[in-house]
Scaffold this active site. Structure first.
Site, PDB file in Angstrom:
ATOM      1  N   GLU A  29       0.019 -20.674  20.975  1.00 46.33           N
ATOM      2  CA  GLU A  29       0.328 -22.099  20.988  1.00 46.33           C
ATOM      3  C   GLU A  29       1.647 -22.251  21.749  1.00 46.33           C
ATOM      4  O   GLU A  29       2.628 -21.586  21.402  1.00 46.33           O
ATOM      5  CB  GLU A  29       0.477 -22.621  19.555  1.00 46.33           C
ATOM      6  CG  GLU A  29       0.695 -24.107  19.540  1.00 46.33           C
ATOM      7  CD  GLU A  29       0.897 -24.696  18.143  1.00 46.33           C
ATOM      8  OE1 GLU A  29       0.672 -23.993  17.148  1.00 46.33           O
ATOM      9  OE2 GLU A  29       1.299 -25.861  18.091  1.00 46.33           O
ATOM     10  N   ARG A  42      -0.621  -8.972  10.667  1.00 43.07           N
ATOM     11  CA  ARG A  42       0.421  -9.315  11.633  1.00 43.07           C
ATOM     12  C   ARG A  42       1.579  -8.331  11.503  1.00 43.07           C
ATOM     13  O   ARG A  42       1.757  -7.674  10.478  1.00 43.07           O
ATOM     14  CB  ARG A  42       0.889 -10.752  11.475  1.00 43.07           C
ATOM     15  CG  ARG A  42       1.510 -11.113  10.161  1.00 43.07           C
ATOM     16  CD  ARG A  42       2.202 -12.492  10.222  1.00 43.07           C
ATOM     17  NE  ARG A  42       1.357 -13.554  10.736  1.00 43.07           N
ATOM     18  CZ  ARG A  42       1.721 -14.396  11.711  1.00 43.07           C
ATOM     19  NH1 ARG A  42       2.906 -14.316  12.261  1.00 43.07           N
ATOM     20  NH2 ARG A  42       0.929 -15.346  12.113  1.00 43.07           N
ATOM     21  N   LYS A  95       7.856 -18.616  13.862  1.00 43.89           N
ATOM     22  CA  LYS A  95       8.305 -19.461  14.961  1.00 43.89           C
ATOM     23  C   LYS A  95       9.240 -20.555  14.466  1.00 43.89           C
ATOM     24  O   LYS A  95      10.193 -20.910  15.143  1.00 43.89           O
ATOM     25  CB  LYS A  95       7.106 -20.075  15.658  1.00 43.89           C
ATOM     26  CG  LYS A  95       6.980 -19.611  17.097  1.00 43.89           C
ATOM     27  CD  LYS A  95       5.862 -20.323  17.798  1.00 43.89           C
ATOM     28  CE  LYS A  95       4.719 -19.389  18.082  1.00 43.89           C
ATOM     29  NZ  LYS A  95       3.538 -20.084  18.566  1.00 43.89           N
TER      30      LYS A  95
HETATM   31  P1  ATP Z   1       3.751 -18.869  13.669  1.00 44.23           P
HETATM   32  O1  ATP Z   1       2.780 -18.712  12.535  1.00 44.23           O
HETATM   33  O2  ATP Z   1       5.066 -18.204  13.455  1.00 44.23           O
HETATM   34  O3  ATP Z   1       3.873 -20.276  14.158  1.00 44.23           O
HETATM   35  P2  ATP Z   1       1.582 -18.208  15.308  1.00 44.23           P
HETATM   36  O4  ATP Z   1       0.830 -17.059  14.791  1.00 44.23           O
HETATM   37  O5  ATP Z   1       1.020 -19.541  14.951  1.00 44.23           O
HETATM   38  O6  ATP Z   1       3.092 -18.073  14.877  1.00 44.23           O
HETATM   39  P3  ATP Z   1       0.606 -18.385  17.955  1.00 44.23           P
HETATM   40  O7  ATP Z   1       1.254 -18.819  19.194  1.00 44.23           O
HETATM   41  O8  ATP Z   1      -0.465 -19.246  17.402  1.00 44.23           O
HETATM   42  O9  ATP Z   1       1.751 -18.155  16.865  1.00 44.23           O
HETATM   43  O10 ATP Z   1       0.075 -16.913  18.113  1.00 44.23           O
HETATM   44  C1  ATP Z   1      -0.735 -16.470  19.159  1.00 44.23           C
HETATM   45  C2  ATP Z   1      -1.436 -15.219  18.766  1.00 44.23           C
HETATM   46  O11 ATP Z   1      -0.505 -14.211  18.406  1.00 44.23           O
HETATM   47  C3  ATP Z   1      -2.313 -15.456  17.568  1.00 44.23           C
HETATM   48  O12 ATP Z   1      -3.564 -14.827  17.772  1.00 44.23           O
HETATM   49  C4  ATP Z   1      -1.562 -14.815  16.437  1.00 44.23           C
HETATM   50  O13 ATP Z   1      -2.433 -14.350  15.460  1.00 44.23           O
HETATM   51  C5  ATP Z   1      -0.796 -13.695  17.136  1.00 44.23           C
HETATM   52  N1  ATP Z   1       0.441 -13.393  16.416  1.00 44.23           N
HETATM   53  C6  ATP Z   1       1.434 -14.236  16.103  1.00 44.23           C
HETATM   54  N2  ATP Z   1       2.384 -13.615  15.372  1.00 44.23           N
HETATM   55  C7  ATP Z   1       1.986 -12.333  15.228  1.00 44.23           C
HETATM   56  C8  ATP Z   1       2.525 -11.173  14.575  1.00 44.23           C
HETATM   57  N3  ATP Z   1       3.685 -11.232  13.912  1.00 44.23           N
HETATM   58  N4  ATP Z   1       1.823 -10.029  14.629  1.00 44.23           N
HETATM   59  C9  ATP Z   1       0.669  -9.959  15.301  1.00 44.23           C
HETATM   60  N5  ATP Z   1       0.104 -10.999  15.933  1.00 44.23           N
HETATM   61  C10 ATP Z   1       0.741 -12.178  15.898  1.00 44.23           C
HETATM   62 MG    MG Z   2      -0.916 -20.247  15.447  1.00 46.34          MG
END
Ligand code: ATP
Ligand code: MG
Length: 562
Positions: free
Chosen positions: A41, A266, A276
């Site tokens: 995102e 994760r 984030k």
């Molecule tokens: P947040 O929950 O902190 O807002 P997010 O997971 O929503 O982060 P995205 O931009 O949606 O952030 O993530 C893009 C991809 O990266 C998704 O497939 C997500 O599952 C993966 N991702 C995000 N954070 C992690 C992590 N700590 N470890 C592994 N994969 C991750």
């Molecule tokens: Mg997300």
């Protein structure tokens, strides 16, 4: 040489998603295609957790001869920006992955997603809801109690179609209505209790402008985007496990191509936040200088700190992919970097906190060019010369007037070797009127140079040094953990922050070869760690260095104890 663990530390074994793909290929599923996607995102910069997902998705595609798409999951216009899109592309590329021409946006599918929602309404599987967000929550029930049907659940299809069209036309204010899937208000899975598919938002979107007054929710956008792109394995993190039934329900209800969703744990890291929301807070409240502050766990922060893409990929390989959440020791990431830089970084001398040494028996005005090996681990790295003269700088911490027994550095009457040069002996300690040591008077053994008659003479310590006359003065930035707590998520910012995470030293003295260090060039400063010429602030001729990591290898120590 630095301790190396590469032989003791096997790389991660093939993981469960790897096995699933192998089985799918063996069974002839998806016509032998492997197609994954990385779906960020664009509401922030990528971090080391994203790197895990990037290495997994792009890595699997590479390994199985498939493809991986870069898809921006841009369904929330309020938080998303072009700056984030650009940084994400730069970071994925820098990590070494290529999406070719497959740069997609969920917003490209808004038209199709709307038509599919209409199709769902026509099939009696979705309805327009008038209840407020609070009322919807009340009606939803709890984990132990079933929910109640909304009074609008059985609205006639015709009315739903008209209302949904009016929502699209912008006839209602934000929050006045939503579109919900009609599934099961008594489901044990809360996500299946008539989830919201569309909401009204009168907001400008970074790509579609004001075309849309309604925006799809993640659950409506994600699976259908996967379907449109022909994704075979849709890999996401564990918190989406409970969304999988809904993912499947939507695709089945539409009767379109049906990818499969798989969940993995994760990445969590000690002393690090990867949420984030918290990273945004660090930036907006100016606890750091920006998204690429070298203390940030963002890809751009790690890059500026001096981490290499290869070290990050190696780290992602070693931590593996599992189904259970765990926390990885931050020192493993540093270990992966040292493994690489030990072999590749040129070893130079830099004195971070200078103390002047005068060699009283060295001829005044004489300068010798001493030969130094650039990296004993890499014979191809060659040699350079370093000027030696009567006045030198050594590290303040390498001298003690009244040392404890095992202090194998310089002290009154004691001898040490100067790296690539001579053995010296401390004869006299000069102090200012406050009693602080300002200068040491030493003698050198002229025969102790490499190749000289007493070159093999054993002394306990070897110190780095630079010649006063030739030294380059530079700013050096030393970093420590941004957070003082091992699990910083448990405490709020700013209480969780380490007040000593940045130390700037402005008068470091470097050997002359460092004067023209190019921004982004990496070095080992002997005994002091790995450093990089800062990519933003450093200039050839006026270098500024960031310490990437000290030499001390805490991961090796942890392994030995364990
Ligand atoms: P947040 O929950 O902190 O807002 P997010 O997971 O929503 O982060 P995205 O931009 O949606 O952030 O993530 C893009 C991809 O990266 C998704 O497939 C997500 O599952 C993966 N991702 C995000 N954070 C992690 C992590 N700590 N470890 C592994 N994969 C991750
Ligand atoms: Mg997300």
């Amino acid at each position: 040489m630095e301790p190396s663990l590469s032989t003791e530390q096997p790389t991660a074994p093939t993981h469960f998603i790897h096995k699933i793909i192998e089985e799918d290929l063996a069974a002839g599923k998806n016509d032998g295609r492997v197609h994954t996607r990385f779906p960020p995102e664009p509401n922030g910069y990528l971090h080391i957790g994203h790197a895990k997902s990037i290495c997994l998705n792009f890595g699997l595609a590479q390994e199985f001869g498939g493809q991986c798409n870069l898809r921006f999951d841009d369904t929330n216009p309020v938080k998303e920006e072009e700056e984030f899109v650009d940084s994400i592309k730069e970071d994925v590329k820098w990590l070494g992955f290529d999406w070719a021409d497959r740069e997609f946006y969920a917003s490209d599918y808004f038209g199709q997603l709307y038509e599919w929602a209409v199709q769902l309404i026509k099939a009696g599987k979705a309805y327009v809801e008038d209840l407020s967000a609070d009322e919807i929550r009340e009606y939803r029930g709890t984990l132990s109690e079933p929910g109640k049907n909304s009074p609008h659940r059985d609205r006639p299809i015709k009315e739903n179609l008209n209302l949904f069209e009016d929502m699209k036309k912008g006839k209602f204010p934000d929050g006045a209505k939503v579109l919900r899937a009609k599934i099961d208000m008594a489901s044990h899975n809360m996500n299946m209790r008539d989830p919201v598919l569309y909401r009204i938002l009168h907001a400008e979107h970074h790509r579609t402008g004001s075309d849309w007054r309604i925006y799809p929710m993640y659950d409506w956008a994600h699976g259908q985007s996967d379907s449109i792109e022909g994704i075979t394995h849709s890999i996401c993190t564990l918190e989406f496990e409970d969304h999988r039934s809904l993912y499947d329900w939507c695709l089945d209800a539409l009767g379109v191509y049906h990818p499969r969703q798989y969940e993995f744990a994760r990445l969590n890291l000690t002393y690090t936040v990867l949420s984030k929301r918290k990273l945004i807070q660090l930036v907006t409240e100016k606890h750091v200088s920006g998204w690429d502050d070298p203390r940030m766990p963002t890809i751009s922060g790690l890059r500026r700190r001096g981490f290499t893409a290869a070290a990050i990929r190696d780290f992602c390989e070693r931590i593996g992919v599992a189904k259970a959440n765990s926390t990885v020791d931050l020192s493993l990431l540093e270990f992966c970097l040292r493994e690489e830089l030990n072999k590749t970084a040129r070893r130079v001398m830099a004195v971070l906190r200078p103390l002047k040494v005068v060699l009283t028996n060295y001829p005044e005005g004489q300068v010798e060019d001493l030969e130094a090996q650039n990296n004993p681990e890499d014979p191809d790295a060659g040699h350079r010369t370093i000027p030696f003269s009567r006045e030198l700088y050594i590290e303040q911490e390498d001298f003690m007037e009244d040392p404890p027994k095992k202090f194998f550095r310089l002290a009154p009457g004691k001898e040490v070797r100067l790296k690539h040069a001579y053995i010296i002996q401390c004869q006299e300690v000069i102090k200012n009127n406050k009693g602080e040591v300002t200068e040491l008077h030493c003698t050198y053994d002229p025969e102790s140079k490499s190749g000289g008659p007493t070159a093999g003479r054993k002394v306990k310590g070897t110190l780095h040094w630079v010649s006063v006359l030739h030294a380059v003065t530079a700013e050096v930035r030393l970093y420590d953990h941004l957070f003082s707590e091992i699990e910083p998520d448990k405490i709020e910012i700013p209480e969780s922050l380490n007040p000593n995470s940045l130390e700037t030293i402005t008068d470091c003295q470097l050997e002359p070869s460092l004067k023209d260090a190019k921004p982004g060039e990496r070095f080992q400063f002997l005994r002091m760690g790995y450093f990089i010429a800062d990519q933003k602030d450093s200039k050839s001729g006026a270098p500024i260095f960031n310490r990437t990591t000290p030499l001390r290898d805490t991961w090796a120590k942890i392994q030995k104890k364990g």
